[in-house]
Design a protein around this motif. Structure first.
Motif, PDB file in Angstrom:
ATOM      1  N   PRO A  27      -4.774   6.707  -5.361  1.00 14.13           N
ATOM      2  CA  PRO A  27      -3.783   5.921  -6.103  1.00 14.13           C
ATOM      3  C   PRO A  27      -4.435   4.749  -6.828  1.00 14.13           C
ATOM      4  O   PRO A  27      -5.583   4.372  -6.552  1.00 14.13           O
TER       5      PRO A  27
ATOM      6  N   ASP B  19       2.357   1.810  -3.400  1.00 12.31           N
ATOM      7  CA  ASP B  19       1.348   2.329  -4.337  1.00 12.31           C
ATOM      8  C   ASP B  19       1.117   3.820  -4.116  1.00 12.31           C
ATOM      9  O   ASP B  19       1.001   4.605  -5.067  1.00 12.31           O
ATOM     10  N   LYS B  20       1.047   4.237  -2.848  1.00 13.74           N
ATOM     11  CA  LYS B  20       0.841   5.659  -2.558  1.00 13.74           C
ATOM     12  C   LYS B  20       2.056   6.490  -2.942  1.00 13.74           C
ATOM     13  O   LYS B  20       1.929   7.632  -3.393  1.00 13.74           O
ATOM     14  N   GLU B  21       3.256   5.909  -2.783  1.00 13.37           N
ATOM     15  CA  GLU B  21       4.480   6.632  -3.172  1.00 13.37           C
ATOM     16  C   GLU B  21       4.537   6.831  -4.687  1.00 13.37           C
ATOM     17  O   GLU B  21       4.940   7.889  -5.172  1.00 13.37           O
TER      18      GLU B  21
ATOM     19  N   PHE C  88      -3.310   1.594  -6.596  1.00 11.32           N
ATOM     20  CA  PHE C  88      -3.250   0.450  -5.685  1.00 11.32           C
ATOM     21  C   PHE C  88      -3.124  -0.873  -6.438  1.00 11.32           C
ATOM     22  O   PHE C  88      -3.633  -1.910  -5.989  1.00 11.32           O
TER      23      PHE C  88
ATOM     24  N   ALA D 232      -9.784   8.363  -1.162  1.00 15.67           N
ATOM     25  CA  ALA D 232      -8.514   7.666  -0.960  1.00 15.67           C
ATOM     26  C   ALA D 232      -8.515   6.895   0.350  1.00 15.67           C
ATOM     27  O   ALA D 232      -8.036   5.754   0.424  1.00 15.67           O
TER      28      ALA D 232
ATOM     29  N   GLU E 171     -10.270  13.436  -0.693  1.00 13.76           N
ATOM     30  CA  GLU E 171      -9.445  12.712   0.265  1.00 13.76           C
ATOM     31  C   GLU E 171     -10.203  11.531   0.873  1.00 13.76           C
ATOM     32  O   GLU E 171      -9.627  10.472   1.137  1.00 13.76           O
TER      33      GLU E 171
ATOM     34  N   LEU F 205       0.836  -1.211   0.000  1.00 12.37           N
ATOM     35  CA  LEU F 205       0.000   0.000   0.000  1.00 12.37           C
ATOM     36  C   LEU F 205       0.865   1.252   0.000  1.00 12.37           C
ATOM     37  O   LEU F 205       0.578   2.225  -0.716  1.00 12.37           O
TER      38      LEU F 205
ATOM     39  N   GLN G  36       1.938   7.154  -6.625  1.00 13.48           N
ATOM     40  CA  GLN G  36       0.998   8.225  -6.936  1.00 13.48           C
ATOM     41  C   GLN G  36       1.572   9.587  -6.558  1.00 13.48           C
ATOM     42  O   GLN G  36       1.366  10.581  -7.256  1.00 13.48           O
ATOM     43  N   HIS G  37       2.317   9.635  -5.435  1.00 19.70           N
ATOM     44  CA  HIS G  37       2.924  10.893  -4.998  1.00 19.70           C
ATOM     45  C   HIS G  37       3.942  11.389  -6.025  1.00 19.70           C
ATOM     46  O   HIS G  37       3.966  12.570  -6.381  1.00 19.70           O
TER      47      HIS G  37
ATOM     48  N   GLU H 153      -8.329   2.628   0.582  1.00 25.89           N
ATOM     49  CA  GLU H 153      -7.287   1.907   1.322  1.00 25.89           C
ATOM     50  C   GLU H 153      -7.903   1.044   2.417  1.00 25.89           C
ATOM     51  O   GLU H 153      -7.494  -0.092   2.652  1.00 25.89           O
TER      52      GLU H 153
END
Length: 814
Positions: free
Chosen positions: A213, A177-179, A215, A249, A246, A174, A181-182, A253
């Motif tokens: 993201p 995946d978020k990194e 994911f 997201a 937000e 997880l 997207q960042h 998750e």
């Protein structure tokens, strides 16, 4: 709601059995009334046990009936406890003893109280009878029993370590995946700058960042194809309709985490889960803004009823920036929110810890990571605003109220009084010299500002007094309140229903004798207070489970003072946690400690000369031998006399290996010189020992190697000031196979090196606080650690960024 009611009734039934069978003389003519209440409550209890196994929502009639049962259970339990405390009959059954007992009741005025309490019990009989008849009158029935959604026995009995490792891998997926997207959003940001220069507002609107993201990696880790496809459908719906929200997201998750834990459910349940999610997606067009909430409701539905109740109670912490794990867990217990899940054979507190861990993994709680610490346990947490709103919604709808339930409103109100007190103390600080020449406390005259701004603690006491007599206040958390007076404490001691009382980090210096009126108290937290010495000798709580104390330093001579061991400690047979108590009369007190066969965590301070410390240690080891079947955590602090400049005392810790506490998981030793003797040999037999903290022990190099070679379950090693005898700390190859966390503190260790060839292969985090002023710390060899994720350096170091390390490792300066 059924779980809360069942817990209350179950507790009452157990108390009634004791009252009826063992307290016949005590109850006198009321025994028939108590027998009726007992029989009726047992019948209701069976109904509730069946009710907790049903699925779906309970109808309004059933919910209202359960609320009435729960209220009556609380009132009845309080009545019985008060009767047993205040009107216990004579120890002798003789005529003279009974006559003397009655005279005492009349002289002290307790006879009138006895009559009033007896009247309340008779009223309860009538109410219990009416509740039983009301269920039949309004045809309150049990819903159809459906197949339970849950984990099959094989998964329930699986190793907790394997479950945790699988969860950690999923959480890392997880995070990756978020990194991704960042980084994608950062790239979009750069492109946006260029596009804005070319096409201005038109192109800018097309390049908005997405908060949800993909994911992809986490979805691939779901073990069931049907769940993968369902998760993909939900994700696509969120990214298409709410890419910048937000809440979208957060709920996505949370959904993935729920599905990960749901992957081991039975195939029929998994198919049902997929259909539920597909239905959510199909109905999303009707109210797309509410879609994230519906996804969270789905995640919530996969929790057990007990976990749902614990989650709802979290709203009592809404005004806190950070939530302490131990405080939350013990408050859950005090409120009766926790029950053991199927297949779990641990204690209720262990069940509560498991609930915290599960809610953390499911995403309802977020860990608050302190970079200066390294531990496998999360010490504190916080909650996202989106989740706060959701918890509020579920707390109101599931408790049959339009606003928050009364118990949550009261807890929030109490904490508001505490926070107002902080502001009040700033505006009206205590006088620096409050004592008169006669040595008595003098109250300063009130000025206009104090009249206009009354003491919030006075208002809180008035609020407690205004509570209905039948209301059961289980928890009173006054942590951080600096303005408590003796009169406030005496008033608090009248709230006899309290099970949890926290005075942590307050100015309290004495506990009134009335504190013993809190007969139901299970947790007393007086850490970071000035309560010590004789104040602790007289306390006695028959049901106390957690006694939490800490040393305090006086301003006059800057010496440490500890809370003494309570005189009747051996009679508090339910004790589970006894923290940082001072052993003054070694043999007698420690023999009493040896009687506490439910004790899981023990922390003692042994003070005095070397001979005194040796005698106390011998008696302590005898008590530990008696507790070897239950003790999980042990902390030993040996303090020499103030005139002794040596920071540690040489004391023998020899014990027969068969008497060693085989279940011990955590060991903390301070002030024991181990340079010549090394760690006692019985420690090597503790194969469950996973955490060791050492301070002022002067451990030798050989003893450190023994730690790495003989303790195969050691996961966390903390070396504090003067714990090691040499400046160079070296981890040799093939040692510390399971070590995950290393903490080094103080000014004696200036070099830490990891040898190539398999030293500490699983090490994840290193925290090093070097307080040496004239010697910069040197860290080397960490590039050999393939699993190392983070290094935190604090203090004197030269250019930490130049330390060779792996790409996956982050080095930070605290």
């Amino acid at each position: 709601m059924a779980d809360l009611t069942l817990s209350a009734v179950d507790s009452l039934v157990g108390l009634l059995v004791t009252a009826v069978t063992e307290e016949a003389k005590l109850l006198g003519g009321l025994q028939g009334d108590m027998q009726f209440i007992k029989d009726e409550m047992e019948s209701i209890n069976g109904f509730l046990i069946h009710l907790t196994k049903t699925e779906g929502k309970h109808d309004d009639q059933l919910r209202a009936w359960m609320k009435q049962v729960r209220d009556i259970s609380y009132i009845a339990q309080d009545c019985i406890e008060l009767y047993k405390r205040d009107f216990k009959g004579p120890s002798s059954s003789g005529l003279l003893a009974r006559f003397y007992y009655r005279v005492v009741l009349l002289v002290t005025g307790r006879h009138c109280k006895e009559h009033d309490l007896a009247s309340r019990i008779r009223d309860l009989k009538a109410r219990v009878k009416d509740v039983g008849e009301r269920r039949e009158r309004y045809q309150v029935s049990i819903p159809t029993l459906k197949e339970r959604e849950g984990t099959p026995p094989a998964e329930a009995q699986a190793s907790q370590d394997k479950i945790d490792e699988a969860r950690e891998e999923f959480v890392r997926a997880l995070a990756r995946d978020k990194e991704k997207q960042h980084k994608k959003n950062e790239a979009i940001g750069l492109v946006t700058q260029f596009v804005r220069a070319l096409a201005r507002d038109k192109e800018k609107q097309q390049q908005k960042k997405e908060l949800v993201p993909c994911f992809d990696e986490a979805i691939r880790l779901l073990l069931v194809k049907d769940l993968q496809s369902a998760a993909t459908k939900v994700r696509d719906c969120l990214r298409k309709n709410l890419p910048h929200e937000e809440s979208a997201a957060v709920c996505m998750e949370m959904l993935l985490r729920a599905l990960r834990d749901h992957s081991h459910a039975r195939p029929a349940v998994q198919i049902k889960t997929k259909k539920e999610l597909m239905k959510l997606v199909d109905e999303a067009d009707t109210d797309i803004q509410d879609f994230p909430t519906q996804v969270m409701v789905f995640c919530y539905s996969k929790l057990s009823r007990s976990y749902k109740s614990c989650l709802q109670y979290l709203y009592a912490f809404h005004d806190e920036a950070v939530i302490s794990r131990t405080s939350l867990v013990r408050r859950w217990l005090a409120e009766g929110r926790v029950e053991k899940q199927a297949g779990f054979d641990g204690t209720l507190e262990e069940a509560a810890e498991l609930c915290f861990k599960d809610l953390l993994f499911r995403g309802f709680l977020l860990p608050v990571d302190d970079p200066a610490t390294a531990s496998s346990k999360v010490k504190s947490c916080r909650i996202e605003d989106t989740v706060w709103n959701f918890v509020y919604h579920m707390s109101t709808t599931e408790n049959f109220v339009d606003n928050l339930p009364t118990h949550l409103q009261n807890q929030l109100r109490i904490r508001k009084f505490v926070k107002r007190q902080e502001e009040h103390q700033k505006n009206h600080p205590r006088p620096s010299h409050p004592w008169s020449i006669c040595g008595r406390w003098t109250t300063p005259p009130l000025d206009d500002s104090m009249v206009a701004d009354p003491d919030p603690m006075d208002a809180m006491i008035n609020f407690l007094k205004s509570l209905d007599q039948t209301y059961r206040l289980n928890v009173l958390d006054l942590g951080g309140c600096k303005g408590l007076k003796k009169s406030h404490l005496k008033s608090i001691c009248k709230v006899v229903s309290l099970k949890y009382l926290s005075l942590r980090n307050t100015y309290v210096s004495h506990l009134p004798e009335e504190i013993n009126n809190l007969i139901l108290l299970e947790t007393l937290d007086i850490r970071q207070t000035k309560v010590h010495g004789l104040d602790m000798k007289h306390i006695y709580f028959r049901k106390l489970k957690h006694l939490l104390t800490s040393p305090t330093m006086t301003r006059d001579d800057e010496t440490l003072h500890w809370a003494w061991m309570p005189r009747r400690i051996g009679e508090m047979e339910d004790m589970e946690v006894l923290s940082r108590v001072h052993v003054r009369h070694g043999k007698k007190e420690l023999e009493e400690v040896g009687r506490l066969l439910h004790l899981r965590k023990l922390g003692v301070v042994l003070a005095g000369s070397q001979s005194q410390a040796q005698d106390s240690m011998h008696n302590l080891l005898g008590a530990i031998a008696k507790l070897r079947e239950c003790l999980r955590s042990l902390s030993i602090w040996v303090t020499p006399p103030p005139t002794n400049g040596d920071p540690s005392v040489t004391v023998n810790m020899v014990m027969i290996q068969d008497y060693a506490p085989q279940l011990l998981e955590s060991l903390d030793i301070k002030g024991l010189r181990l340079l010549n003797t090394g760690l006692p040999h019985w420690i090597w037999a503790l194969q469950n020992l996973s955490e060791i903290t050492l301070c002022d022990t002067f451990l030798s190099k050989v003893s450190l190697q023994d730690l790495g070679n003989k303790l195969h379950s050691l996961r966390r090693l903390r070396l504090r000031c003067n714990s090691y005898s040499e400046p160079n700390l070296t981890f040799n190859k093939d040692g510390f196979h399971d070590l995950r966390f290393l903490i080094v503190e103080g000014n004696t260790i200036t070099t830490v090196s990891i040898e190539q060839g398999g030293a500490a292969p699983l090490l994840k985090k290193i925290v090093w606080h070097n307080t040496a002023i004239n010697q910069a710390g040197k860290l080397s060899g960490i590039h050999h650690l393939k699993r190392l994720q983070e290094v935190v350096l604090k203090g004197n170091f030269t250019d930490p960024s130049s330390i060779p390390h792996n790409d996956g490792c982050k080095i930070t300066e605290a």
